[in-house]
Design an enzyme around this catalytic site. Structure first.
Site, mmCIF file in Angstrom:
data_model
loop_
_atom_site.group_PDB
_atom_site.id
_atom_site.type_symbol
_atom_site.label_atom_id
_atom_site.label_comp_id
_atom_site.label_asym_id
_atom_site.label_seq_id
_atom_site.Cartn_x
_atom_site.Cartn_y
_atom_site.Cartn_z
ATOM 1 N N HIS A 290 0.839 -1.203 0.000
ATOM 2 C CA HIS A 290 0.000 0.000 0.000
ATOM 3 C C HIS A 290 0.874 1.252 0.000
ATOM 4 C CE1 HIS A 290 -3.652 2.321 1.416
ATOM 5 N NE2 HIS A 290 -2.666 3.141 1.774
ATOM 6 N N GLU A 291 1.871 1.281 0.897
ATOM 7 C CA GLU A 291 2.740 2.459 1.000
ATOM 8 C C GLU A 291 3.637 2.594 -0.233
ATOM 9 O OE1 GLU A 291 1.923 4.588 3.161
ATOM 10 O OE2 GLU A 291 0.690 3.256 4.368
#
Length: 178
Positions: free
Chosen positions: A142-143
């Site tokens: 996600h990051e």
């Protein structure tokens, strides 16, 4: 309390590919990492990326821990991840709920690899290679997407839709603070 301001969906900065961090030991960058950690903690994040606060840098904080937003998250100390890359994946693709500090008020089901082999630099410039699984691997992916200008709704399958937090509670029984 962090002095950083979170950007939200629609801000063009969030759609840009971030630049490689060249001078990791620069005192300003080190202070920025501390501020990014604080901002993530202030906002109950399990991770936060530099682009989310307007910095076009390939850096994020990996900081899973149980909270009202993620009650079942594992706990680990905040870890700065600089110039990360995924070397490979393993295990099945799993679809699970995600939220984002830059997409407030919503959750969506996102397909992600269960496991990753990754490489990154820490805040001292040391290189690390490790394997991540489950929730921690999901947060890493996600990051990393933030560093490539991608928000999680862009990763959702077409048949899925974003749920507002009331709909999310009705479906899952998990109440997420606004």
């Amino acid at each position: 309390m962090s002095m950083l301001t979170l950007l939200t969906r629609g801000n063009p900065t969030l759609a840009q590919r971030s630049e490689t961090v060249e001078d990791i030991l620069n005192p300003e960058f080190q202070t920025f990492l501390d501020d990014l950690i604080q901002s993530g903690e202030d906002n109950m994040g399990v991770g936060i990326a530099a682009p989310q606060v307007g910095k076009n840098l390939r850096a994020f904080i990996l900081a899973p821990k149980p909270s009202k937003r993620y009650p079942n998250a594992p706990e680990m100390p905040p870890m700065p991840i600089i110039n990360p890359e995924i070397l490979g994946t393993f295990g099945p693709i799993e679809k699970d709920w995600e939220g984002c500090l830059s997409v407030p008020g919503f959750r969506g089901k996102v397909p992600r690899s269960h496991g990753l082999h990754v490489r990154f630099l820490d805040r001292t410039g040391a290189s690390h290679t490790m394997s991540l699984e489950g929730f921690v691997a999901r947060v890493f992916q996600h990051e990393l997407d933030h560093l490539d200008g991608i928000l999680y709704p862009e990763r959702m399958d077409k048949e899925d839709r974003l749920l507002d937090l009331d709909e999310f509670f009705a479906e899952t029984g998990v109440r997420v603070p606004r």
